[in-house]
Scaffold this motif. Structure first.
Motif, PDB file in Angstrom:
ATOM      1  N   GLY A 108       0.866  -1.166   0.000  1.00 27.61           N
ATOM      2  CA  GLY A 108       0.000   0.000   0.000  1.00 27.61           C
ATOM      3  C   GLY A 108       0.904   1.217   0.000  1.00 27.61           C
ATOM      4  N   VAL A 109       0.680   2.136  -0.916  1.00 26.09           N
ATOM      5  CA  VAL A 109       1.571   3.287  -1.065  1.00 26.09           C
ATOM      6  C   VAL A 109       0.764   4.579  -1.107  1.00 26.09           C
ATOM      7  CG1 VAL A 109       3.354   1.974  -2.282  1.00 26.09           C
ATOM      8  CG2 VAL A 109       1.538   3.094  -3.598  1.00 26.09           C
ATOM      9  N   THR A 110       1.453   5.691  -0.938  1.00 20.45           N
ATOM     10  CA  THR A 110       0.808   6.989  -1.100  1.00 20.45           C
ATOM     11  C   THR A 110       0.486   7.203  -2.579  1.00 20.45           C
ATOM     12  OG1 THR A 110       2.984   8.027  -1.267  1.00 20.45           O
ATOM     13  CG2 THR A 110       1.951   8.002   0.902  1.00 20.45           C
ATOM     14  N   ALA A 111      -0.475   8.059  -2.841  1.00 17.23           N
ATOM     15  CA  ALA A 111      -0.938   8.255  -4.218  1.00 17.23           C
ATOM     16  C   ALA A 111       0.185   8.703  -5.146  1.00 17.23           C
ATOM     17  CB  ALA A 111      -2.077   9.273  -4.239  1.00 17.23           C
ATOM     18  N   VAL A 112       1.083   9.542  -4.634  1.00 19.05           N
ATOM     19  CA  VAL A 112       2.154  10.073  -5.475  1.00 19.05           C
ATOM     20  C   VAL A 112       3.141   8.989  -5.895  1.00 19.05           C
ATOM     21  CG1 VAL A 112       3.730  10.690  -3.587  1.00 19.05           C
ATOM     22  CG2 VAL A 112       3.724  12.050  -5.694  1.00 19.05           C
ATOM     23  N   SER A 113       3.179   7.886  -5.157  1.00 22.47           N
ATOM     24  CA  SER A 113       4.118   6.798  -5.467  1.00 22.47           C
ATOM     25  C   SER A 113       3.474   5.659  -6.243  1.00 22.47           C
ATOM     26  CB  SER A 113       4.707   6.234  -4.162  1.00 22.47           C
ATOM     27  OG  SER A 113       5.357   7.229  -3.415  1.00 22.47           O
ATOM     28  N   ALA A 114       2.177   5.740  -6.468  1.00 22.13           N
ATOM     29  CA  ALA A 114       1.453   4.608  -7.048  1.00 22.13           C
ATOM     30  C   ALA A 114       1.984   4.207  -8.423  1.00 22.13           C
ATOM     31  CB  ALA A 114      -0.034   4.932  -7.133  1.00 22.13           C
ATOM     32  N   ALA A 115       2.262   5.196  -9.270  1.00 22.86           N
ATOM     33  CA  ALA A 115       2.707   4.884 -10.637  1.00 22.86           C
ATOM     34  C   ALA A 115       4.003   4.081 -10.647  1.00 22.86           C
ATOM     35  CB  ALA A 115       2.876   6.172 -11.436  1.00 22.86           C
ATOM     36  N   ASP A 116       4.847   4.285  -9.646  1.00 24.75           N
ATOM     37  CA  ASP A 116       6.126   3.570  -9.593  1.00 24.75           C
ATOM     38  C   ASP A 116       5.946   2.079  -9.326  1.00 24.75           C
ATOM     39  OD1 ASP A 116       7.456   5.968  -9.985  1.00 24.75           O
ATOM     40  OD2 ASP A 116       7.718   6.345  -7.843  1.00 24.75           O
ATOM     41  N   THR A 117       4.794   1.691  -8.787  1.00 24.05           N
ATOM     42  CA  THR A 117       4.583   0.281  -8.446  1.00 24.05           C
ATOM     43  C   THR A 117       4.090  -0.552  -9.626  1.00 24.05           C
ATOM     44  OG1 THR A 117       2.252   0.575  -7.773  1.00 24.05           O
ATOM     45  CG2 THR A 117       3.946   0.975  -6.095  1.00 24.05           C
ATOM     46  N   TYR A 118       3.557   0.096 -10.656  1.00 26.20           N
ATOM     47  CA  TYR A 118       2.894  -0.649 -11.720  1.00 26.20           C
ATOM     48  C   TYR A 118       3.814  -1.570 -12.524  1.00 26.20           C
ATOM     49  CZ  TYR A 118      -1.113   2.278 -10.589  1.00 26.20           C
ATOM     50  OH  TYR A 118      -2.139   2.903  -9.922  1.00 26.20           O
ATOM     51  N   PRO A 119       5.064  -1.180 -12.797  1.00 27.55           N
ATOM     52  CA  PRO A 119       5.940  -2.141 -13.482  1.00 27.55           C
ATOM     53  C   PRO A 119       6.129  -3.435 -12.686  1.00 27.55           C
ATOM     54  CG  PRO A 119       6.872   0.059 -13.619  1.00 27.55           C
ATOM     55  CD  PRO A 119       5.717   0.141 -12.675  1.00 27.55           C
ATOM     56  N   TYR A 120       6.239  -3.311 -11.360  1.00 22.99           N
ATOM     57  CA  TYR A 120       6.395  -4.499 -10.516  1.00 22.99           C
ATOM     58  C   TYR A 120       5.096  -5.297 -10.451  1.00 22.99           C
ATOM     59  CZ  TYR A 120      10.351  -1.635  -9.015  1.00 22.99           C
ATOM     60  OH  TYR A 120      11.474  -0.846  -8.988  1.00 22.99           O
ATOM     61  N   LEU A 121       3.981  -4.587 -10.517  1.00 24.28           N
ATOM     62  CA  LEU A 121       2.683  -5.262 -10.522  1.00 24.28           C
ATOM     63  C   LEU A 121       2.499  -6.032 -11.825  1.00 24.28           C
ATOM     64  CD1 LEU A 121      -0.075  -5.597  -9.028  1.00 24.28           C
ATOM     65  CD2 LEU A 121      -0.860  -3.586 -10.293  1.00 24.28           C
ATOM     66  N   ASN A 122       2.846  -5.394 -12.934  1.00 20.83           N
ATOM     67  CA  ASN A 122       2.690  -6.036 -14.245  1.00 20.83           C
ATOM     68  C   ASN A 122       3.631  -7.223 -14.424  1.00 20.83           C
ATOM     69  OD1 ASN A 122       0.723  -4.171 -14.959  1.00 20.83           O
ATOM     70  ND2 ASN A 122       2.181  -2.769 -15.914  1.00 20.83           N
ATOM     71  N   SER A 123       4.789  -7.165 -13.771  1.00 17.32           N
ATOM     72  CA  SER A 123       5.747  -8.270 -13.880  1.00 17.32           C
ATOM     73  C   SER A 123       5.396  -9.429 -12.959  1.00 17.32           C
ATOM     74  CB  SER A 123       7.160  -7.776 -13.551  1.00 17.32           C
ATOM     75  OG  SER A 123       7.275  -7.460 -12.171  1.00 17.32           O
ATOM     76  N   GLY A 124       4.430  -9.209 -12.067  1.00 19.83           N
ATOM     77  CA  GLY A 124       4.030 -10.258 -11.139  1.00 19.83           C
ATOM     78  C   GLY A 124       4.823 -10.271  -9.850  1.00 19.83           C
ATOM     79  N   GLY A 164      -0.439  -7.202  -5.539  1.00 18.49           N
ATOM     80  CA  GLY A 164      -1.469  -6.181  -5.677  1.00 18.49           C
ATOM     81  C   GLY A 164      -1.017  -4.907  -4.999  1.00 18.49           C
ATOM     82  N   VAL A 165      -1.757  -3.824  -5.246  1.00 16.89           N
ATOM     83  CA  VAL A 165      -1.362  -2.511  -4.731  1.00 16.89           C
ATOM     84  C   VAL A 165      -2.595  -1.742  -4.262  1.00 16.89           C
ATOM     85  CG1 VAL A 165      -0.328  -0.274  -5.296  1.00 16.89           C
ATOM     86  CG2 VAL A 165       0.629  -2.368  -6.281  1.00 16.89           C
ATOM     87  N   PHE A 166      -2.502  -1.183  -3.058  1.00 16.77           N
ATOM     88  CA  PHE A 166      -3.471  -0.191  -2.596  1.00 16.77           C
ATOM     89  C   PHE A 166      -2.843   1.175  -2.861  1.00 16.77           C
ATOM     90  CE2 PHE A 166      -4.559  -3.503   0.821  1.00 16.77           C
ATOM     91  CZ  PHE A 166      -5.497  -4.118  -0.003  1.00 16.77           C
ATOM     92  N   ALA A 167      -3.476   1.979  -3.701  1.00 14.09           N
ATOM     93  CA  ALA A 167      -2.873   3.236  -4.140  1.00 14.09           C
ATOM     94  C   ALA A 167      -3.539   4.434  -3.477  1.00 14.09           C
ATOM     95  CB  ALA A 167      -2.967   3.356  -5.659  1.00 14.09           C
ATOM     96  N   GLY A 168      -2.872   5.003  -2.501  1.00 19.08           N
ATOM     97  CA  GLY A 168      -3.327   6.228  -1.874  1.00 19.08           C
ATOM     98  C   GLY A 168      -4.617   6.081  -1.087  1.00 19.08           C
ATOM     99  N   MET A 169      -5.172   7.223  -0.724  1.00 18.64           N
ATOM    100  CA  MET A 169      -6.406   7.224   0.051  1.00 18.64           C
ATOM    101  C   MET A 169      -7.542   6.555  -0.711  1.00 18.64           C
ATOM    102  SD  MET A 169      -8.362  10.473   1.749  1.00 18.64           S
ATOM    103  CE  MET A 169      -6.872  10.999   2.609  1.00 18.64           C
ATOM    104  N   LYS A 170      -7.541   6.725  -2.031  1.00 18.65           N
ATOM    105  CA  LYS A 170      -8.581   6.089  -2.841  1.00 18.65           C
ATOM    106  C   LYS A 170      -8.470   4.571  -2.754  1.00 18.65           C
ATOM    107  CE  LYS A 170     -10.729   6.067  -7.411  1.00 18.65           C
ATOM    108  NZ  LYS A 170     -10.749   4.597  -7.582  1.00 18.65           N
ATOM    109  N   GLY A 171      -7.237   4.061  -2.773  1.00 16.12           N
ATOM    110  CA  GLY A 171      -7.052   2.623  -2.641  1.00 16.12           C
ATOM    111  C   GLY A 171      -7.552   2.114  -1.299  1.00 16.12           C
ATOM    112  N   ALA A 172      -7.304   2.897  -0.248  1.00 19.91           N
ATOM    113  CA  ALA A 172      -7.796   2.518   1.079  1.00 19.91           C
ATOM    114  C   ALA A 172      -9.321   2.525   1.111  1.00 19.91           C
ATOM    115  CB  ALA A 172      -7.239   3.471   2.134  1.00 19.91           C
ATOM    116  N   ALA A 173      -9.919   3.536   0.477  1.00 18.62           N
ATOM    117  CA  ALA A 173     -11.381   3.614   0.424  1.00 18.62           C
ATOM    118  C   ALA A 173     -11.963   2.456  -0.388  1.00 18.62           C
ATOM    119  CB  ALA A 173     -11.810   4.949  -0.175  1.00 18.62           C
ATOM    120  N   GLU A 174     -11.281   2.092  -1.467  1.00 16.98           N
ATOM    121  CA  GLU A 174     -11.718   0.942  -2.266  1.00 16.98           C
ATOM    122  C   GLU A 174     -11.694  -0.333  -1.424  1.00 16.98           C
ATOM    123  OE1 GLU A 174      -9.115   0.780  -5.612  1.00 16.98           O
ATOM    124  OE2 GLU A 174      -9.758   2.718  -6.405  1.00 16.98           O
TER     125      GLU A 174
END
Length: 280
Positions: free
Chosen positions: A201-217, A221-231
């Motif tokens: 789970g990361v802050t919203a500003v750092s979310a984009a940096d996690t996607y390459p690792y997410l796509n590579s497996g 999964g990733v909780f992205a920022g406050m919105k991710g927590a709300a989701e």
């Protein structure tokens, strides 16, 4: 003063008052705006949801401080709620010294709602300096890194940790990360070497940096920022799970309404500007 001039000169006190009310009112009386669960959030939810009650413990790392608490603490609390609802046991540690305080705050609140027993259902390992060495050391033997828990109780004396040796005895690692050390530390020194499942789970500003690792497996999964927590809170509520709070959901109502009125004032200002310009 004509209409166009008036709307371009709205007193700042009125603007501040409207924005303040737009933020305060939803925090007191939540609106309940629709929140769609994004795929990266659902992946991490599914990873926890797939664990049976008798599974190996989940290891949670609190790698954040009070500055990022509004975004990351709700994720931590929701994860504890999720695990305890399902009867999953939990180990908690911190790679940030301030993270120990964040973890202890949640562990004093959530377990008692479910009558979970310390030492049997959850254990707080605390903070240990030397993040990379900690992550690598846990892959060898937990008790070499943490001979005792946060309260100086030997791990061998606690039923939950007595038989835990290394990552082979952990079902999932989740790092709530506000920077370095954080999920990258767990990824580079832990997941890459030992192959355990890792979510973050990361802050919203750092979310984009996690996607390459997410796509590579490499990230489950990733909780992205406050919105991710709300989701996450929304998804758990839909499943009928008990939640000790839904602070991220309330905050998203306030944030969304605040952003809406900011955009309204921007549009009003631009409309007034172009009306004045046309007359000239």
């Amino acid at each position: 003063m004509n209409f166009a001039e008036r709307i371009t000169k709205i007193p700042r006190q009125i603007i501040y008052a409207v924005i303040a009310l737009a933020i305060i009112i939803p925090l007191i009386a939540p609106i309940g705006m629709a929140i769609n669960v994004m795929p990266q959030t659902q992946k991490l939810i599914d990873a926890i949801e797939s664990l049976p009650p008798d599974s190996k413990p989940v290891l949670i790392s609190c790698d954040f401080d009070p500055q990022s608490m509004p975004e990351l603490y709700p994720m931590l609390e929701a994860t504890l709620n999720h695990c305890f609802n399902k009867g999953i046991k939990v180990l908690v540690l911190a790679l940030w010294p301030q993270g120990a305080g964040m973890a202890e705050m949640a562990l004093k609140k959530v377990p008692e709602v479910y009558n979970r027993k310390y030492g049997e259902d959850y254990v707080f390992l605390g903070y240990k300096a030397g993040a990379a060495a900690v992550v690598l050391g846990l892959g060898d033997n937990f008790k070499n890194v943490f001979p005792a828990d946060y309260y100086n109780k030997p791990l061998d004396s606690l039923p939950l940790t007595a038989h835990i040796k290394n990552y082979n005895d952990i079902s999932l690692v989740i790092s709530f990360s506000a920077g370095d050390p954080g999920y990258r530390t767990w990824l580079l020194y832990g997941q890459a070497k030992f192959g355990f499942k890792l979510g973050t789970g990361v802050t919203a500003v750092s979310a984009a940096d996690t996607y390459p690792y997410l796509n590579s497996g490499q990230l489950t999964g990733v909780f992205a920022g406050m919105k991710g927590a709300a989701e996450y809170e929304t998804a758990l509520a839909k499943k009928g799970y008990t939640l000790t709070s839904r602070n991220a959901t309330k905050a998203m109502d306030a944030q969304s309404l605040g952003h809406f009125f900011i955009m309204v004032f921007i549009i009003i200002g631009n409309v007034g500007y172009f009306l004045i310009r046309r007359k000239k």
